[in-house]
Motif scaffolding. Structure first.
Motif, PDB file in Angstrom:
ATOM      1  N   LYS A  34       1.209  -3.441 -11.801  1.00  0.00           N
ATOM      2  CA  LYS A  34       2.571  -3.350 -10.705  1.00  0.00           C
ATOM      3  C   LYS A  34       2.915  -4.123  -9.887  1.00  0.00           C
ATOM      4  N   LYS A  35       1.522  -2.886  -9.155  1.00  0.00           N
ATOM      5  CA  LYS A  35       1.773  -3.829  -7.315  1.00  0.00           C
ATOM      6  C   LYS A  35       0.674  -5.905  -7.997  1.00  0.00           C
ATOM      7  N   THR A  36      -0.158  -6.565  -8.882  1.00  0.00           N
ATOM      8  CA  THR A  36      -0.487  -7.200  -8.600  1.00  0.00           C
ATOM      9  C   THR A  36       0.899  -8.077  -9.256  1.00  0.00           C
ATOM     10  N   ARG A  37       1.362  -7.850  -9.636  1.00  0.00           N
ATOM     11  CA  ARG A  37       3.230  -8.251 -10.586  1.00  0.00           C
ATOM     12  C   ARG A  37       3.762  -8.319  -9.232  1.00  0.00           C
ATOM     13  N   SER A  38       3.903  -7.344  -8.239  1.00  0.00           N
ATOM     14  CA  SER A  38       5.222  -7.539  -7.324  1.00  0.00           C
ATOM     15  C   SER A  38       4.435  -8.020  -6.358  1.00  0.00           C
ATOM     16  N   ASN A  39       3.170  -8.740  -5.881  1.00  0.00           N
ATOM     17  CA  ASN A  39       3.310  -9.875  -4.994  1.00  0.00           C
ATOM     18  C   ASN A  39       3.021 -10.990  -5.601  1.00  0.00           C
ATOM     19  N   MET A  40       3.281 -11.024  -6.913  1.00  0.00           N
ATOM     20  CA  MET A  40       2.900 -12.578  -7.018  1.00  0.00           C
ATOM     21  C   MET A  40       4.364 -12.617  -6.913  1.00  0.00           C
ATOM     22  N   MET A  41       5.155 -12.085  -7.180  1.00  0.00           N
ATOM     23  CA  MET A  41       6.553 -12.553  -7.925  1.00  0.00           C
ATOM     24  C   MET A  41       7.186 -12.677  -6.119  1.00  0.00           C
ATOM     25  N   MET A  70      -7.817 -22.098  -3.651  1.00  0.00           N
ATOM     26  CA  MET A  70      -8.045 -20.757  -3.259  1.00  0.00           C
ATOM     27  C   MET A  70      -8.462 -19.904  -3.515  1.00  0.00           C
ATOM     28  N   ASN A  71      -7.348 -19.481  -4.836  1.00  0.00           N
ATOM     29  CA  ASN A  71      -6.989 -17.851  -5.175  1.00  0.00           C
ATOM     30  C   ASN A  71      -6.755 -17.994  -6.932  1.00  0.00           C
ATOM     31  N   GLN A  72      -7.689 -19.421  -7.469  1.00  0.00           N
ATOM     32  CA  GLN A  72      -7.847 -19.063  -8.562  1.00  0.00           C
ATOM     33  C   GLN A  72      -6.393 -19.190  -9.918  1.00  0.00           C
ATOM     34  N   SER A  73      -5.358 -19.372  -9.043  1.00  0.00           N
ATOM     35  CA  SER A  73      -4.223 -18.993  -9.897  1.00  0.00           C
ATOM     36  C   SER A  73      -3.592 -21.171 -10.049  1.00  0.00           C
ATOM     37  N   ARG A  74      -2.608 -21.265 -11.064  1.00  0.00           N
ATOM     38  CA  ARG A  74      -1.871 -21.741 -11.081  1.00  0.00           C
ATOM     39  C   ARG A  74      -0.407 -21.936 -10.634  1.00  0.00           C
ATOM     40  N   PHE A  75       0.339 -22.898 -10.153  1.00  0.00           N
ATOM     41  CA  PHE A  75       1.971 -22.775 -10.555  1.00  0.00           C
ATOM     42  C   PHE A  75       2.847 -23.823 -11.052  1.00  0.00           C
ATOM     43  N   THR A  76       3.464 -23.367 -12.233  1.00  0.00           N
ATOM     44  CA  THR A  76       4.414 -24.227 -12.476  1.00  0.00           C
ATOM     45  C   THR A  76       5.379 -24.291 -12.689  1.00  0.00           C
ATOM     46  N   ILE A  77       6.012 -25.290 -12.496  1.00  0.00           N
ATOM     47  CA  ILE A  77       7.724 -25.178 -12.289  1.00  0.00           C
ATOM     48  C   ILE A  77       8.311 -26.236 -14.293  1.00  0.00           C
ATOM     49  N   VAL A  78       8.790 -25.403 -14.439  1.00  0.00           N
ATOM     50  CA  VAL A  78       8.948 -25.373 -16.112  1.00  0.00           C
ATOM     51  C   VAL A  78      11.066 -25.497 -16.307  1.00  0.00           C
ATOM     52  N   LYS A  79      11.276 -26.572 -16.879  1.00  0.00           N
ATOM     53  CA  LYS A  79      12.759 -26.649 -16.888  1.00  0.00           C
ATOM     54  C   LYS A  79      13.083 -25.570 -17.931  1.00  0.00           C
ATOM     55  N   LYS A  80      14.939 -25.792 -17.671  1.00  0.00           N
ATOM     56  CA  LYS A  80      15.196 -24.759 -19.116  1.00  0.00           C
ATOM     57  C   LYS A  80      15.245 -24.995 -20.289  1.00  0.00           C
ATOM     58  N   GLY A 114      10.145 -12.481 -15.821  1.00  0.00           N
ATOM     59  CA  GLY A 114       9.711 -12.066 -16.881  1.00  0.00           C
ATOM     60  C   GLY A 114       8.035 -12.341 -16.754  1.00  0.00           C
ATOM     61  N   HIS A 115       6.876 -10.903 -17.415  1.00  0.00           N
ATOM     62  CA  HIS A 115       5.416 -11.538 -16.662  1.00  0.00           C
ATOM     63  C   HIS A 115       4.824 -11.142 -18.700  1.00  0.00           C
ATOM     64  N   SER A 116       3.653 -11.236 -18.359  1.00  0.00           N
ATOM     65  CA  SER A 116       3.090 -11.393 -19.859  1.00  0.00           C
ATOM     66  C   SER A 116       1.453 -11.747 -19.433  1.00  0.00           C
ATOM     67  N   ILE A 117       0.421 -10.988 -20.375  1.00  0.00           N
ATOM     68  CA  ILE A 117      -1.721 -10.807 -19.773  1.00  0.00           C
ATOM     69  C   ILE A 117      -1.750 -11.622 -21.549  1.00  0.00           C
ATOM     70  N   ARG A 118      -2.286 -12.881 -21.191  1.00  0.00           N
ATOM     71  CA  ARG A 118      -2.959 -12.901 -21.845  1.00  0.00           C
ATOM     72  C   ARG A 118      -4.134 -14.242 -22.069  1.00  0.00           C
ATOM     73  N   VAL A 130       3.362 -14.501 -14.184  1.00  0.00           N
ATOM     74  CA  VAL A 130       4.913 -14.531 -13.452  1.00  0.00           C
ATOM     75  C   VAL A 130       5.603 -15.283 -13.640  1.00  0.00           C
ATOM     76  N   ALA A 131       6.882 -15.220 -14.256  1.00  0.00           N
ATOM     77  CA  ALA A 131       8.016 -16.528 -14.071  1.00  0.00           C
ATOM     78  C   ALA A 131       9.241 -15.304 -13.751  1.00  0.00           C
ATOM     79  N   ARG A 132       9.828 -16.681 -12.813  1.00  0.00           N
ATOM     80  CA  ARG A 132      10.920 -15.742 -12.816  1.00  0.00           C
ATOM     81  C   ARG A 132      11.998 -17.308 -12.155  1.00  0.00           C
TER      82      ARG A 132
END
Length: 202
Positions: A34-41, A70-80, A114-118, A130-132
């Motif tokens: 919950k905390k990680t998801r909140s920070n990412m959101m 730096m955070n081993q993360s990736r940012f994505t923008i998706v169309k509808k 929304g969110h998912s783990i995989r 995590v997506a919004r």
């Protein structure tokens, strides 16, 4: 019979400790997610507020790549429609497969977030996605970061758990022995027995 009683007592104690450890693990894992998801959101909301949707999204997302790396993360923008517009880990985002069936994307389209783990097909490691929905309602912002939950903390927690079990074992042994020493004089010449638990007839 003293040994039998002591054995039963220790078994019940260990069962209670094991149950308590399991409950602690489940509750802590839930809180961590919950905390990680909140920070990412919050990070997605911040990015959304900074983007100019009338300008080049690829160029603007490029400014986030260094921070994401730096955070081993990736940012994505998706169309509808599920088409990937921008991905900080892929230079040719247009060649990526449609993301419409991704769980976090479907939830963002339906509920706004929304969110998912995989396991990531691109990076090959377990990720938290995590997506919004963007503020203009035309895109879905998604942030993915490596996530192993409580598993990475188990090695650190294991010594404490083992120490707790050892202390509990020693204390329960002493307490059980002391209890038996006190009640044994009440039954002189009669061995203490443990009666089996029988189910009462219905």
């Amino acid at each position: 019979m003293r040994k039998a009683i002591l054995k039963k007592f220790i078994q019940l104690l260990f069962l209670a400790l094991a149950l308590n450890t399991f409950i602690f693990y489940v509750v802590t894992s839930s809180m961590l997610l919950k905390k990680t998801r909140s920070n990412m959101m919050f990070a997605l909301e911040t990015a959304d507020s900074l983007f100019d949707y009338s300008d080049d999204l690829q160029e603007q997302a490029g400014m986030l790549k260094k921070v994401a790396d730096m955070n081993q993360s990736r940012f994505t923008i998706v169309k509808k429609d599920g088409t990937v517009e921008v991905d900080t880990e892929v230079s040719n985002a247009a060649a990526m497969e449609n993301h419409m069936e991704r769980e976090e994307v479907k939830e963002a389209l339906q509920y706004g977030s929304g969110h998912s783990i995989r396991k990531s097909e691109t990076l090959g490691i377990q990720m938290l996605y995590v997506a919004r929905m963007s503020s203009n309602g035309e895109y879905i912002f998604r942030l993915a970061s490596p996530y192993s939950g409580m598993q990475e903390y188990l090695i650190m927690l294991l010594p404490a758990v083992l120490l707790s079990f050892a202390i509990a074992f020693f204390a329960s042994s002493m307490e059980a022995k002391d209890t038996l020493d006190r009640i044994s004089p009440l039954f002189p010449g009669r061995p203490l027995r443990i009666s089996p638990i029988r189910a009462s007839p219905l």
